[in-house]
Design an enzyme around this catalytic site. Structure first.
Site, short mmCIF file in Angstrom:
data_model
loop_
_atom_site.label_atom_id
_atom_site.label_comp_id
_atom_site.label_asym_id
_atom_site.label_seq_id
_atom_site.Cartn_x
_atom_site.Cartn_y
_atom_site.Cartn_z
N HIS A 94 16.92 -14.41 8.80
CA HIS A 94 18.05 -13.61 9.28
C HIS A 94 18.82 -13.01 8.11
O HIS A 94 18.89 -13.60 7.02
CB HIS A 94 19.00 -14.48 10.10
CG HIS A 94 18.47 -14.79 11.47
ND1 HIS A 94 18.75 -15.96 12.13
CD2 HIS A 94 17.68 -14.08 12.30
CE1 HIS A 94 18.15 -15.96 13.31
NE2 HIS A 94 17.50 -14.83 13.43
N HIS B 35 12.03 -8.37 16.33
CA HIS B 35 12.82 -9.33 15.54
C HIS B 35 12.04 -10.62 15.30
O HIS B 35 11.92 -11.10 14.16
CB HIS B 35 14.13 -9.62 16.27
CG HIS B 35 14.95 -10.71 15.64
ND1 HIS B 35 16.01 -10.45 14.80
CD2 HIS B 35 14.86 -12.07 15.73
CE1 HIS B 35 16.53 -11.60 14.39
NE2 HIS B 35 15.86 -12.59 14.95
N GLU B 36 11.49 -11.19 16.37
CA GLU B 36 10.82 -12.49 16.24
C GLU B 36 9.55 -12.40 15.40
O GLU B 36 9.23 -13.32 14.64
CB GLU B 36 10.50 -13.06 17.63
CG GLU B 36 11.72 -13.34 18.48
CD GLU B 36 12.73 -14.26 17.81
OE1 GLU B 36 12.34 -15.07 16.94
OE2 GLU B 36 13.93 -14.17 18.15
N HIS C 217 10.26 -12.88 11.86
CA HIS C 217 10.23 -14.30 11.45
C HIS C 217 8.80 -14.79 11.28
O HIS C 217 8.49 -15.53 10.35
CB HIS C 217 10.92 -15.16 12.52
CG HIS C 217 12.40 -14.98 12.60
ND1 HIS C 217 13.20 -14.87 11.49
CD2 HIS C 217 13.23 -14.91 13.68
CE1 HIS C 217 14.47 -14.73 11.87
NE2 HIS C 217 14.51 -14.75 13.20
#
Length: 546
Positions: A205, A195-196, A199
């Protein structure tokens, strides 16, 4: 406060009279509910409170109105303008059952999830400079997203852009990070890292239920070796970077790092089936380093001291000794010590690393083209004392290089061999403290006296017998008598024909795991002796004994 923190509601400011109205609060709750997949009632019910208590990413998930406001402003850079990105774990978890190698491997696989489907290539570096710096931190750690202890916000990453934190990724060190664990209260490090890193390459998101880019922690996503991104995330990253059309050797090595089955890999005891036997193998590389001989095979090496003693019958692991070699590196092609500055050079494929003692220099790996060598790497490398030149060997060719000027001598490559009687294609070569040069191929070696251009009479000879203290190759019957032919329980003092000694013991009983661990620990400690002061050695010895 929660709604303001994550971008659903502008913060109240009593100094200017800007206070939150009930209508604004209700709209913010409804926006948060809609983004989180709940019915948008605007009422702070139990389901909404439960979602707010769910561990999540620190970055905000703003409602459509806030997104629209940002679209009217000048768009900040949200993608990398280069395709090759470096990364490093700058700080590791302090009180975690996950060992450092496991953490690095999980970071590798989490980045690989994105590089598998885009033109982005990620490579780990050991120096202080990297595009993506990874830290495990606690509480206020110097950015705008302080952590809040276990639960709550668990990690965050910074979007690409023209700022010094671009791509940096932070994990809350107060979380109970896990991997392949049945602990329902732990936080799966691989899932959060995927997930990170989304980014870190520019993805924000989304509210899509199946997306890995939802802000809320959703539990483990599966086996890192087999996990693939949901379709929604693939489409978003393709829109930003395009589709990968080829596989880069930098981004996807042939042999990626191994992940342990249990979550705790603090022990580095090698699996017995993984350890090569010194008496029935040929070696990937042989080198003289600090006057001692190192024999490399796979991920392991044996060492002979200056006074010709084999340190241990059991090999040591490269990654425990030379910190900074990539986790996925399962062998080396050639190793030599530079005569110009006594730094150690490792070759593997098209890349090489330079070490000062046990520590990799900043900026490595680099391409072998730095040496004016062609792609494909080398088979062997050594420095010849006769002319203080370094020789590189590949197939039927050899090159002569000046390490002092960092230039290849003119007229090379040339056809092998330079030395009469030595094979034209070599596995390894080294200069030894007796002044002679030694050339290795298969399980045999040739000796060339200092200044001579012809192999000494009586060669080739057995590498295992003369260098690794072996008799006949082990067979089924020898296993009952110990690995090296000594009767069980007997203390053996061995000496090869050239005076290489080793002292070994075998046990009447099958070795216990603890005994194996102590053997490996003792081996590692002995290998470290010449390179560390006594105070450090006492610390290492104590840690290994625990």
């Amino acid at each position: 406060e929660w709604l303001s923190r994550f971008g659903y509601l502008p913060p109240a400011d009593p100094a200017t009279g800007q206070l939150q109205t009930q209508e604004e609060l209700s709209k913010a709750i409804a926006a948060m509910q809609q983004f989180g997949g709940l019915e948008a009632t605007g009422i702070l019910d139990e389901a909404t409170l439960a979602l707010m208590r769910t561990p999540r990413c620190s970055l905000p998930a703003p409602p459509a109105a806030a997104q629209a406001r940002r679209r009217r402003q000048a768009a900040a850079p949200t993608k990398w303008n280069k395709r090759n990105l470096s990364w490093r774990v700058r700080t590791f978890p302090r009180d975690s059952p996950l060992g450092r190698d496991t953490v690095r491997a999980l970071m590798y696989y989490a980045l690989k999830v994105w590089s598998d489907i885009t033109p982005l290539n990620f490579h780990e570096v050991a120096g202080s400079t990297a595009d993506i710096q990874i830290d495990f931190s606690r509480a206020d750690h110097g950015d705008s997203y302080p952590f809040d202890g276990p639960g709550g916000t668990v990690a965050h990453a910074f979007f690409p852009g023209n700022h010094h934190t671009a791509g940096d990724t932070h994990f809350d060190d107060d979380e109970a990070w896990t991997f392949r664990s049945a602990d329902a209260h732990g936080m799966d490090l691989f899932a959060v890292a995927v997930h990170e890193f989304g980014h870190a390459i520019g993805l924000s998101h989304v509210a899509t239920a199946r997306s890995v880019m939802r802000p809320y922690y959703q539990g483990p996503v599966g086996d890192p070796l087999r996990y693939g991104l949901p379709y929604e995330d693939r489409v978003r990253v393709w829109q930003r970077y395009g589709v990968r059309e080829f596989v880069s050797p930098t981004a996807q090595p042939e042999d990626p790092p191994l992940l342990p089955e249990p979550p705790n890999n603090r022990s580095s005891i090698p699996s017995l089936k993984d350890v090569p036997h010194r008496c029935n193998t040929h070696f990937d590389a042989v080198a003289q380093i600090r006057g001692e001989a190192f024999f490399f095979k796979g991920k392991y090496f044996w060492r002979l001291t200056r006074d010709r003693h084999l340190v241990s019958l059991q090999p040591a692991q490269m990654h425990r000794f030379w910190r900074g070699l990539p986790l996925h590196l399962d062998s080396v092609d050639a190793v030599y010590e530079r005569t110009s500055d006594h730094k150690i050079v490792f070759f593997k494929g098209d890349r090489y690393w330079v070490f000062k003692d046990n520590n990799v220099e900043e900026g490595y790996p680099r391409p072998v083209s730095d040496f004016s060598l062609p792609p494909g790497g080398v088979d062997a490398a050594f420095s010849w004392a006769h002319n203080d030149r370094t020789y590189f060997f590949k197939d039927q060719l050899y090159w002569r290089y000046d390490d002092h000027t960092r230039r290849m001598d003119p007229g090379y490559p040339a056809q092998s061999p330079l030395w009469k009687g030595v094979p034209s294609a070599l596995d390894d070569a080294m200069r030894w403290s007796d002044g002679a040069s030694y050339f290795f191929r298969g399980r045999e070696y040739w000796k060339v006296l200092d200044g001579e251009l012809e192999a000494a009479p009586g060669y080739p000879q057995s590498t295992a017998r003369d260098w690794l203290v072996c008799g006949d190759p082990p067979d089924d019957s020898s296993e009952a008598a110990g690995a090296d032919g000594a009767p069980p329980g007997q203390h053996e003092q061995s000496r090869s024909g050239d005076g290489y000694e080793v002292c070994s013991c075998t046990s009447l009983a099958s070795p216990l795991p603890v005994a194996s661990g102590l053997l490996v620990a003792a081996t590692t400690l002995l290998l470290l002796l010449p390179l560390f002061p006594p105070s450090v050695l006492w610390t290492v010895a104590w840690a290994l004994a625990l």
